[in-house]
Design a protein around this motif. Sequence first.
Motif, PDB file in Angstrom:
ATOM      1  N   ARG A   1       0.785  -1.452   0.050  1.00  0.00           N
ATOM      2  CA  ARG A   1      -0.023  -0.040  -0.089  1.00  0.00           C
ATOM      3  C   ARG A   1       0.755   1.255   0.020  1.00  0.00           C
ATOM      4  O   ARG A   1       0.421   2.187  -0.718  1.00  0.00           O
ATOM      5  N   PRO A   2       1.898   1.286   0.728  1.00  0.00           N
ATOM      6  CA  PRO A   2       2.844   2.668   0.831  1.00  0.00           C
ATOM      7  C   PRO A   2       3.343   2.889  -0.682  1.00  0.00           C
ATOM      8  O   PRO A   2       3.305   4.055  -1.163  1.00  0.00           O
ATOM      9  N   GLU A   3       3.743   1.841  -1.377  1.00  0.00           N
ATOM     10  CA  GLU A   3       4.253   1.958  -2.866  1.00  0.00           C
ATOM     11  C   GLU A   3       3.052   2.433  -3.785  1.00  0.00           C
ATOM     12  O   GLU A   3       3.387   3.382  -4.810  1.00  0.00           O
ATOM     13  N   GLU A   4       1.773   1.838  -3.593  1.00  0.00           N
ATOM     14  CA  GLU A   4       0.874   2.099  -4.478  1.00  0.00           C
ATOM     15  C   GLU A   4       0.454   3.658  -4.247  1.00  0.00           C
ATOM     16  O   GLU A   4       0.069   4.444  -5.070  1.00  0.00           O
ATOM     17  N   ARG A   5       0.219   3.901  -2.967  1.00  0.00           N
ATOM     18  CA  ARG A   5       0.092   5.427  -2.611  1.00  0.00           C
ATOM     19  C   ARG A   5       1.140   6.391  -3.182  1.00  0.00           C
ATOM     20  O   ARG A   5       0.703   7.469  -3.735  1.00  0.00           O
ATOM     21  N   GLU A   6       2.372   5.961  -2.935  1.00  0.00           N
ATOM     22  CA  GLU A   6       3.588   6.742  -3.738  1.00  0.00           C
ATOM     23  C   GLU A   6       3.596   6.992  -5.106  1.00  0.00           C
ATOM     24  O   GLU A   6       3.646   7.862  -5.966  1.00  0.00           O
ATOM     25  N   LEU A   7       3.179   5.802  -5.923  1.00  0.00           N
ATOM     26  CA  LEU A   7       2.895   5.828  -7.348  1.00  0.00           C
ATOM     27  C   LEU A   7       1.666   6.740  -7.809  1.00  0.00           C
ATOM     28  O   LEU A   7       1.772   7.499  -8.729  1.00  0.00           O
ATOM     29  N   ALA A   8       0.585   6.593  -7.023  1.00  0.00           N
ATOM     30  CA  ALA A   8      -0.597   7.490  -7.365  1.00  0.00           C
ATOM     31  C   ALA A   8      -0.437   8.747  -6.984  1.00  0.00           C
ATOM     32  O   ALA A   8      -0.628   9.856  -7.835  1.00  0.00           O
ATOM     33  N   ALA A   9       0.616   9.143  -5.839  1.00  0.00           N
ATOM     34  CA  ALA A   9       0.865  10.683  -5.595  1.00  0.00           C
ATOM     35  C   ALA A   9       1.700  11.135  -6.733  1.00  0.00           C
ATOM     36  O   ALA A   9       1.809  12.298  -7.253  1.00  0.00           O
ATOM     37  N   ALA A  10       2.601  10.295  -7.382  1.00  0.00           N
ATOM     38  CA  ALA A  10       3.374  10.830  -8.329  1.00  0.00           C
ATOM     39  C   ALA A  10       2.464  11.159  -9.710  1.00  0.00           C
ATOM     40  O   ALA A  10       2.755  12.130 -10.480  1.00  0.00           O
ATOM     41  N   LEU A  11       1.558  10.344 -10.042  1.00  0.00           N
ATOM     42  CA  LEU A  11       0.634  10.468 -10.831  1.00  0.00           C
ATOM     43  C   LEU A  11      -0.255  11.766 -11.011  1.00  0.00           C
ATOM     44  O   LEU A  11      -0.297  12.544 -11.946  1.00  0.00           O
ATOM     45  N   LEU A  12      -0.653  12.171  -9.609  1.00  0.00           N
ATOM     46  CA  LEU A  12      -1.224  13.505  -9.138  1.00  0.00           C
ATOM     47  C   LEU A  12      -0.398  14.517  -9.665  1.00  0.00           C
ATOM     48  O   LEU A  12      -0.846  15.509 -10.072  1.00  0.00           O
TER      49      LEU A  12
END
Length: 693
Positions: free
Chosen positions: A7-18
Amino acid sequence: MHCLRDRPEERELAAALLRELQLPVPKEADARWEFTVSAPDPAFTLLSVVDALVAEQRALQVNWSGHRPPSPAVADADSLSLEVKPAGRRGWFRLDGALELDAVEMALAELLDQARRGRRFVRLAPGQWARISETLHARLEALAAVCRGRESLELAGFSGRAVDDLEALGVRIDADARWTQLRERVRDAAHTPVEPPDLLKCALRSYQQRGFEWLVRLTAWGAGGILADDMGLGKTVQALALLAHRCALGPALVVAPRSLLFNWRDEARRFVPSLDVRTYHGPTRAQQLDALGPGCLMLTTYDIVARDTEALGHIRWASVVLDEAQAIKNPLTRRAKAVFALQADARVALSGTPIENRLEELWSLLEAVCPGLLGPRVAFREDFVLPIEGDQDHERQAALARIIRPFVLRRLKGEVAHELPAREMVVRRIPAAPEHAGHYARERQRAVAETRQLLASEAEGAQMKVLAWITRLRMLACHPGLVDPGWTQGSAKLDFALDHIRALVQNEHSVLVFSQFTRHLDLVRAALDHAGLDWVRIDGRTSSAKREAAVRTFQSGTVSVFLLSLKAGGVGLNLTAADHVLLLDPWWNPAAEDQAADRAHRIGQRRPVTITRLVTAGTVEDDILALQADKRALVAATLAGTGAAGRLDGAELAALIHGSDTLRADLEGEIPFGRGAASTPKDAGTSTDNGWG
């Protein structure tokens, strides 16, 4: 089968996209990642980023609810056409035109309104949008800044470069013959060599030659400008070179403070002796208007222009020069309105301080030389003054600097006058004697109590009462006798000033002594008389003849001490016999002090100049020094196009009375001024700033 999610990695990838989509990253762990983007510019920017990510074949899946919004068409220069025709007033033109894409048009007035708002995406019709190319948008912003009106657009001829830049980009221009002729005159002036006139009997320095060329080219096609060179760089001789260049075109008028008329007369006769120099002043002045023609140079004052508006306003002057043009910084005064009414083919303002306190002063000066350049005063205030002075809006500051840059020429001494000797600034903080300190502290406490009540009540005239208290405290800081006629204890500042002047004279130096208060000069004069030191003096009551005699006496070396009020003696005088300047009391307008100091530090000075400022430690004078930095920022930000600017409101004025944190700490510690007991002038604190001014 089990799936382990990072989940931390998913959140970081999503944040980078945003972040790539220029959307905010939610900070709360349970926040819903939903966003509404409704404004056109960010919405279409989001679409373009999404398309780019998909085109790069990134691991991105896009699901549209309904049809994908269509991408806006790109509007380049060939989508725009302009029409330029003469307007109803001399030198002005009417603009019309439209942006056309896919058989849909947007009127030029609406397009410029969108440009003023900084919008790159414009709505042509329901569901149909256009993206203005970056280059075209920048040129439209420049045109919007100099156009007047919102629906019916008008443009001054001297602002035509904005149209030229659009034409160079490929915009179709349908122009009237008068517009075409004007632009040809502008281009010819820019490329025509300019030689010093034969009538000018002096050699111009290289930077003065460039200033003269700038004035000639600007006035050749009907524009005006502000020569805002640093004090002491020879603005007068550059203006005289222009007047000599244009003298065959008709009579010229120079408007200056009364105290400078003799200086203009002498300089004109010295450098352009062939001119017919006349002074329009005194009860028989009307006779001077007889037989005006080419080669005539009329000298007069701002007050006379205000009185004789009709007589001077009916004459068509070939050239008008406004010296020390900050005299018309308030456009509501009779003198400013009278200057605006003068008829002239060429107008030039001379001022080393085109902005002393507020941006609105610049509007008044430019209205005199380039009428309409900055638009109506109310619009200028809304578009520039409030955003810059109130909100420190750097973009509006830069926009204003771009508009005025072609019409303001400013060079500083450090940039062009390398032959000038050094200029050193020394601040002497002088502790007051205990009796003086106690008297000041009691008055300050009264002032604090009264100004707090004034600000709380918001009573009419409160700010004027606050200013009155500041003036009273400033006078007390200098010498209590300026407020209390019964005071017999003297003043440490006056003692220091007398010792300083005596030492300078004994060592064969000459000194200019400035004060805001003529009664302060009276005290210095009495002390000099008692010490047997000779002096000359200029203040607001000095006649022109006595003023001229005082200058000649001092410049000849007959006396070594010149007493001057800051207002009457701070402008226009050439006092290079002095190599020391003594400023008895600071003022929050640093331009006035700079003007005063530069009476000595100017072209012709061969010795280093030392400026000494006397400050009674721990008083309102300390806080005034801090405020001067804000005033310098106002000038630098506008004329250089960077930085922030500010102005004083009632609360800030009251803060001067209430005192700085350091002053309050001193008072609470029962040490009224400075640290420790009162000291003699020899113990006064000293700070040096070689870059002052």
